[in-house]
Design a protein around this motif. Structure first.
Motif, PDB file in Angstrom:
ATOM      1  N   ASP A 151      10.163  -4.304  14.454  1.00 26.61           N
ATOM      2  CA  ASP A 151       9.839  -5.479  13.647  1.00 26.61           C
ATOM      3  C   ASP A 151       9.490  -5.013  12.238  1.00 26.61           C
ATOM      4  OD1 ASP A 151       8.823  -7.711  12.459  1.00 26.61           O
ATOM      5  OD2 ASP A 151       7.140  -7.974  13.834  1.00 26.61           O
ATOM      6  N   HIS A 152      10.231  -5.500  11.245  1.00 21.92           N
ATOM      7  CA  HIS A 152      10.032  -5.049   9.869  1.00 21.92           C
ATOM      8  C   HIS A 152       9.080  -5.949   9.087  1.00 21.92           C
ATOM      9  CE1 HIS A 152      13.244  -1.850   9.425  1.00 21.92           C
ATOM     10  NE2 HIS A 152      13.468  -2.348  10.629  1.00 21.92           N
ATOM     11  N   GLN A 153       8.349  -6.800   9.790  1.00 25.06           N
ATOM     12  CA  GLN A 153       7.424  -7.689   9.089  1.00 25.06           C
ATOM     13  C   GLN A 153       6.016  -7.613   9.686  1.00 25.06           C
ATOM     14  OE1 GLN A 153       9.624 -11.399   9.471  1.00 25.06           O
ATOM     15  NE2 GLN A 153      10.308 -11.221   7.353  1.00 25.06           N
ATOM     16  N   PRO A 154       5.443  -6.412   9.766  1.00 17.68           N
ATOM     17  CA  PRO A 154       4.056  -6.313  10.236  1.00 17.68           C
ATOM     18  C   PRO A 154       3.095  -6.793   9.156  1.00 17.68           C
ATOM     19  CG  PRO A 154       4.836  -4.158   9.551  1.00 17.68           C
ATOM     20  CD  PRO A 154       6.012  -5.093   9.437  1.00 17.68           C
ATOM     21  N   LEU A 155       1.840  -6.953   9.531  1.00 21.22           N
ATOM     22  CA  LEU A 155       0.817  -7.348   8.575  1.00 21.22           C
ATOM     23  C   LEU A 155       0.372  -6.093   7.816  1.00 21.22           C
ATOM     24  CD1 LEU A 155      -0.851  -9.768   7.608  1.00 21.22           C
ATOM     25  CD2 LEU A 155      -2.531  -9.224   9.364  1.00 21.22           C
ATOM     26  N   VAL A 156       0.860  -5.931   6.571  1.00 20.84           N
ATOM     27  CA  VAL A 156       0.648  -4.701   5.799  1.00 20.84           C
ATOM     28  C   VAL A 156      -0.029  -5.028   4.469  1.00 20.84           C
ATOM     29  CG1 VAL A 156       1.743  -2.670   4.798  1.00 20.84           C
ATOM     30  CG2 VAL A 156       2.746  -3.748   6.805  1.00 20.84           C
ATOM     31  N   VAL A 157      -1.015  -4.202   4.095  1.00 23.82           N
ATOM     32  CA  VAL A 157      -1.676  -4.365   2.790  1.00 23.82           C
ATOM     33  C   VAL A 157      -1.847  -2.991   2.148  1.00 23.82           C
ATOM     34  CG1 VAL A 157      -2.921  -6.464   3.445  1.00 23.82           C
ATOM     35  CG2 VAL A 157      -3.989  -4.242   3.819  1.00 23.82           C
ATOM     36  N   PRO A 158      -1.852  -2.921   0.831  1.00 25.01           N
ATOM     37  CA  PRO A 158      -2.120  -1.656   0.138  1.00 25.01           C
ATOM     38  C   PRO A 158      -3.564  -1.200   0.374  1.00 25.01           C
ATOM     39  CG  PRO A 158      -1.044  -3.232  -1.321  1.00 25.01           C
ATOM     40  CD  PRO A 158      -1.458  -3.989  -0.122  1.00 25.01           C
ATOM     41  N   ALA A 159      -3.796   0.096   0.278  1.00 20.93           N
ATOM     42  CA  ALA A 159      -5.105   0.675   0.574  1.00 20.93           C
ATOM     43  C   ALA A 159      -6.196   0.169  -0.366  1.00 20.93           C
ATOM     44  CB  ALA A 159      -5.017   2.197   0.511  1.00 20.93           C
ATOM     45  N   LYS A 160      -5.843  -0.233  -1.601  1.00 18.83           N
ATOM     46  CA  LYS A 160      -6.847  -0.652  -2.580  1.00 18.83           C
ATOM     47  C   LYS A 160      -7.221  -2.129  -2.457  1.00 18.83           C
ATOM     48  CE  LYS A 160      -5.441   2.793  -6.030  1.00 18.83           C
ATOM     49  NZ  LYS A 160      -4.950   3.020  -7.417  1.00 18.83           N
ATOM     50  N   THR A 161      -6.602  -2.840  -1.525  1.00 21.86           N
ATOM     51  CA  THR A 161      -6.859  -4.271  -1.376  1.00 21.86           C
ATOM     52  C   THR A 161      -8.291  -4.511  -0.909  1.00 21.86           C
ATOM     53  OG1 THR A 161      -4.551  -4.554  -0.749  1.00 21.86           O
ATOM     54  CG2 THR A 161      -6.020  -6.417  -0.351  1.00 21.86           C
ATOM     55  N   LYS A 162      -8.960  -5.522  -1.484  1.00 22.64           N
ATOM     56  CA  LYS A 162     -10.327  -5.863  -1.094  1.00 22.64           C
ATOM     57  C   LYS A 162     -10.321  -6.648   0.218  1.00 22.64           C
ATOM     58  CE  LYS A 162     -12.146  -4.162  -4.868  1.00 22.64           C
ATOM     59  NZ  LYS A 162     -12.629  -4.998  -5.955  1.00 22.64           N
ATOM     60  N   VAL A 163     -11.417  -6.530   0.949  1.00 23.55           N
ATOM     61  CA  VAL A 163     -11.527  -7.186   2.259  1.00 23.55           C
ATOM     62  C   VAL A 163     -11.378  -8.695   2.139  1.00 23.55           C
ATOM     63  CG1 VAL A 163     -13.137  -7.730   4.141  1.00 23.55           C
ATOM     64  CG2 VAL A 163     -12.901  -5.369   3.352  1.00 23.55           C
ATOM     65  N   ASN A 164     -11.995  -9.314   1.110  1.00 21.01           N
ATOM     66  CA  ASN A 164     -11.908 -10.777   0.992  1.00 21.01           C
ATOM     67  C   ASN A 164     -10.479 -11.243   0.725  1.00 21.01           C
ATOM     68  OD1 ASN A 164     -11.669  -9.914  -1.646  1.00 21.01           O
ATOM     69  ND2 ASN A 164     -13.629 -10.779  -2.338  1.00 21.01           N
ATOM     70  N   VAL A 165      -9.664 -10.400   0.066  1.00 22.77           N
ATOM     71  CA  VAL A 165      -8.253 -10.740  -0.162  1.00 22.77           C
ATOM     72  C   VAL A 165      -7.477 -10.691   1.154  1.00 22.77           C
ATOM     73  CG1 VAL A 165      -6.124 -10.052  -1.343  1.00 22.77           C
ATOM     74  CG2 VAL A 165      -8.318  -9.892  -2.529  1.00 22.77           C
ATOM     75  N   VAL A 166      -7.787  -9.679   1.966  1.00 23.47           N
ATOM     76  CA  VAL A 166      -7.118  -9.556   3.263  1.00 23.47           C
ATOM     77  C   VAL A 166      -7.457 -10.742   4.153  1.00 23.47           C
ATOM     78  CG1 VAL A 166      -6.854  -8.144   5.324  1.00 23.47           C
ATOM     79  CG2 VAL A 166      -7.119  -7.046   3.098  1.00 23.47           C
ATOM     80  N   ARG A 212      -8.163 -13.762   3.218  1.00 20.06           N
ATOM     81  CA  ARG A 212      -7.384 -14.921   2.757  1.00 20.06           C
ATOM     82  C   ARG A 212      -5.938 -14.827   3.249  1.00 20.06           C
ATOM     83  NH1 ARG A 212     -10.424 -14.348  -2.134  1.00 20.06           N
ATOM     84  NH2 ARG A 212      -8.702 -13.246  -3.160  1.00 20.06           N
ATOM     85  N   LEU A 213      -5.410 -13.596   3.253  1.00 21.40           N
ATOM     86  CA  LEU A 213      -4.046 -13.392   3.765  1.00 21.40           C
ATOM     87  C   LEU A 213      -3.959 -13.743   5.239  1.00 21.40           C
ATOM     88  CD1 LEU A 213      -1.155 -12.244   3.419  1.00 21.40           C
ATOM     89  CD2 LEU A 213      -2.100  -9.993   3.967  1.00 21.40           C
ATOM     90  N   LEU A 214      -4.979 -13.378   6.004  1.00 16.46           N
ATOM     91  CA  LEU A 214      -4.982 -13.651   7.443  1.00 16.46           C
ATOM     92  C   LEU A 214      -4.967 -15.143   7.745  1.00 16.46           C
ATOM     93  CD1 LEU A 214      -7.500 -10.969   8.777  1.00 16.46           C
ATOM     94  CD2 LEU A 214      -5.062 -11.100   9.268  1.00 16.46           C
ATOM     95  N   ARG A 215      -5.551 -15.926   6.844  1.00 15.76           N
ATOM     96  CA  ARG A 215      -5.547 -17.381   7.069  1.00 15.76           C
ATOM     97  C   ARG A 215      -4.141 -17.961   6.930  1.00 15.76           C
ATOM     98  NH1 ARG A 215     -10.147 -16.986   3.467  1.00 15.76           N
ATOM     99  NH2 ARG A 215     -12.075 -16.940   4.701  1.00 15.76           N
ATOM    100  N   ARG A 216      -3.281 -17.269   6.180  1.00 15.97           N
ATOM    101  CA  ARG A 216      -1.910 -17.753   5.974  1.00 15.97           C
ATOM    102  C   ARG A 216      -0.901 -17.116   6.921  1.00 15.97           C
ATOM    103  NH1 ARG A 216      -2.985 -16.145   0.705  1.00 15.97           N
ATOM    104  NH2 ARG A 216      -1.158 -14.770   0.766  1.00 15.97           N
ATOM    105  N   VAL A 217      -1.138 -15.846   7.264  1.00 17.05           N
ATOM    106  CA  VAL A 217      -0.154 -15.089   8.050  1.00 17.05           C
ATOM    107  C   VAL A 217      -0.835 -14.431   9.238  1.00 17.05           C
ATOM    108  CG1 VAL A 217       1.533 -13.217   8.018  1.00 17.05           C
ATOM    109  CG2 VAL A 217       1.167 -14.582   5.957  1.00 17.05           C
ATOM    110  N   MET A 218      -0.294 -14.662  10.435  1.00 14.75           N
ATOM    111  CA  MET A 218      -0.805 -13.982  11.618  1.00 14.75           C
ATOM    112  C   MET A 218       0.354 -13.796  12.607  1.00 14.75           C
ATOM    113  SD  MET A 218      -3.160 -12.469  13.261  1.00 14.75           S
ATOM    114  CE  MET A 218      -4.711 -12.875  12.478  1.00 14.75           C
ATOM    115  N   PRO A 219       1.036 -12.645  12.536  1.00 14.88           N
ATOM    116  CA  PRO A 219       2.168 -12.403  13.446  1.00 14.88           C
ATOM    117  C   PRO A 219       1.715 -12.361  14.908  1.00 14.88           C
ATOM    118  CG  PRO A 219       2.082 -10.778  11.658  1.00 14.88           C
ATOM    119  CD  PRO A 219       0.790 -11.510  11.645  1.00 14.88           C
ATOM    120  N   LYS A 220       2.640 -12.546  15.795  1.00 13.15           N
ATOM    121  CA  LYS A 220       2.348 -12.366  17.219  1.00 13.15           C
ATOM    122  C   LYS A 220       2.005 -10.901  17.479  1.00 13.15           C
ATOM    123  CE  LYS A 220       5.009 -14.137  20.317  1.00 13.15           C
ATOM    124  NZ  LYS A 220       6.226 -14.474  21.094  1.00 13.15           N
ATOM    125  N   TYR A 221       1.244 -10.668  18.524  1.00 16.53           N
ATOM    126  CA  TYR A 221       0.848  -9.323  18.923  1.00 16.53           C
ATOM    127  C   TYR A 221       0.233  -8.565  17.738  1.00 16.53           C
ATOM    128  CZ  TYR A 221       3.898 -10.329  22.894  1.00 16.53           C
ATOM    129  OH  TYR A 221       4.497 -10.904  23.986  1.00 16.53           O
TER     130      TYR A 221
END
Length: 446
Positions: free
Chosen positions: A140-155, A157-166
């Protein structure tokens, strides 16, 4: 869908086709998953299969085709009007195209690729860098991926929009896309929102190499206690993930392939494939079996004089061969499973051999006594009973040896032991059984 339910649906569909009344495809479509619909279509004769498939919603026609075995989906593609196919393939995504590429004509494949957007083309091109036996081809080429410098609160917010299966981890990469690690999602809740995600990375998270065999990778995911593992290229770049659902599908596919292979068949063999194709697919192994049968017959022919004088030997020969064949197939099945699960190695081969020899000796002696007494009483010859008993012991022990060494040797030679092991094993047990039985009969009964 349970087998009994599927049988009822198939019978209902066939009756409606025969009567010429409207199908209930939409009702069935809403009640069953893609897997069930694929199995249902494969259970129908080709004409009825095409008719039922055409009545499914256009949105799921291609996904259902992708779930079907190659031969079965190819039968539909060959039968459907080409104009209709071109319309369907206008919005084909890369994952579905990967599943169907082997059964598509070159013009359809080119057209589907030409209509894809840039992202889907890149996804398809990335998968094509790997063989279809490698996990990089299927991940699967669409995992939930973020850059290492991303802040927790940004992640968050991302989780509220995107949540893949498994998905229970966020995958973390550096600025170049190189794998850094994974962060459990539950750790994000309650964490300081201004922390960088890299500060929460879990150490020693397992990963898969993109060049690794897909079935080996599936086993690793299934035994990892994780719902998905990252797939990395040789340079450590994150290219995707293999989740638990896909891993279980791959394990089931391998199990089915091994079952079909024992009969010399391909796992993509369609229940209603054309007669000539089915005959061609099966002819090879019928020919191989014929050669092994002639080899066994040649050994029997060496004892023609003995058989003419002691007719009882000819009557009892199938008993010796059958007992050896069953004993050998039991050991063979056990070893093939062990090889598939990676349980067989040099370090445990000797203890396994000792154990199987002891099992063979115990069963050989037990059934030698039983069969010897029956044969001696039946033909009023205790000498004959002793001869068949000794032959039974010899054949069951040799069957245990063959059942262990044949699959191990075939696996080393890169030959699927599930495909050819049973044919060779049968030949070995037949020849050993006949030679032992007829040889001992020649020595002690004439």
């Amino acid at each position: 869908m349970q087998n009994s339910d599927r049988q009822e649906v198939i019978e209902d569909l066939l009756s409606k086709v025969d009567e010429g009344t409207p199908e209930v495809a939409q009702e069935i479509e809403q009640a069953h998953s893609l897997d069930d619909l694929a199995l249902l279509l494969e259970s129908l004769p080709v004409t009825d299969r095409v008719s039922f498939w055409e009545q499914l919603s256009p949105a799921i026609q291609l996904p259902v085709l992708a779930e079907m075995r190659a031969d079965a989906s190819e039968a539909i593609i060959r039968a459907v009007d080409e104009v209709r196919l071109h319309d369907l393939f206008a919005e084909l995504d890369a994952d579905t195209l990967l599943e169907l590429q082997d059964v598509l004509t070159e013009p359809l494949l080119e057209e589907a690729l030409g209509r894809m957007d840039t992202e889907q083309k890149q996804r398809y091109a990335s998968a094509q860098q790997y063989a279809d036996s490698e996990v990089g081809h299927w991940c699967d080429h669409q995992p939930l991926v973020v850059p290492a410098k991303t802040k927790v609160n940004v992640v968050l917010r991302l989780l509220r929009r995107v949540m893949p299966k498994y998905c229970d981890h966020v995958f973390v990469v550096d600025s170049r896309g190189v794998w850094v690690g994974a962060v459990p999602i539950h750790k994000l809740f309650g964490a300081d929102g201004v922390l960088k995600i890299s500060e929460l990375v879990r150490e020693q998270f397992p990963s898969l190499n993109a060049r690794e065999d897909i079935y080996v990778s599936a086993d690793k995911v299934a035994s990892s206690e994780e719902v998905a593992l990252p797939v990395l290229d040789d340079g450590g770049m994150l290219i995707g993930r293999l989740d638990l659902g896909t891993a279980y599908e791959m394990q089931a596919e391998r199990a089915e392939a091994q079952i079909m292979a024992t009969a010399g068949l391909d796992e993509d063999e369609d229940l209603f494939s054309p007669v000539m194709r089915s005959a061609r697919n099966r002819a090879l192994w019928l020919g191989i079996n014929l050669m092994t049968a002639f080899l066994a017959s040649w050994f029997i022919g060496l004892f023609e004089a003995t058989l003419q004088q002691v007719v009882a030997l000819a009557v009892l020969m199938p008993v010796v061969a059958s007992m050896g064949g069953i004993a050998g197939s039991q050991t063979l099945t056990l070893i093939v499973r062990g090889l598939a699960l990676g349980q067989i190695s040099k370090s445990n081969l000797r203890p396994l051999l000792n154990k199987e020899l002891q099992v063979g000796l115990l069963n050989g002696v037990l059934w030698a006594i039983v069969i010897g007494l029956i044969a001696g009483y039946w033909f009023n010859s205790w000498g004959l009973g002793m001869v068949i008993g000794a032959a039974i012991v010899a054949n069951i022990i040799s069957a245990a040896l063959a059942g262990i060494f044949l699959p191990v040797i075939l696996d080393k030679l890169k030959i699927d032991p599930a495909l050819s092991g049973s044919v060779i094993l049968t030949t070995v047990t037949d020849i050993v059984g006949f030679v032992a039985f007829l040889g001992l009969g020649t020595l002690f009964l004439l």
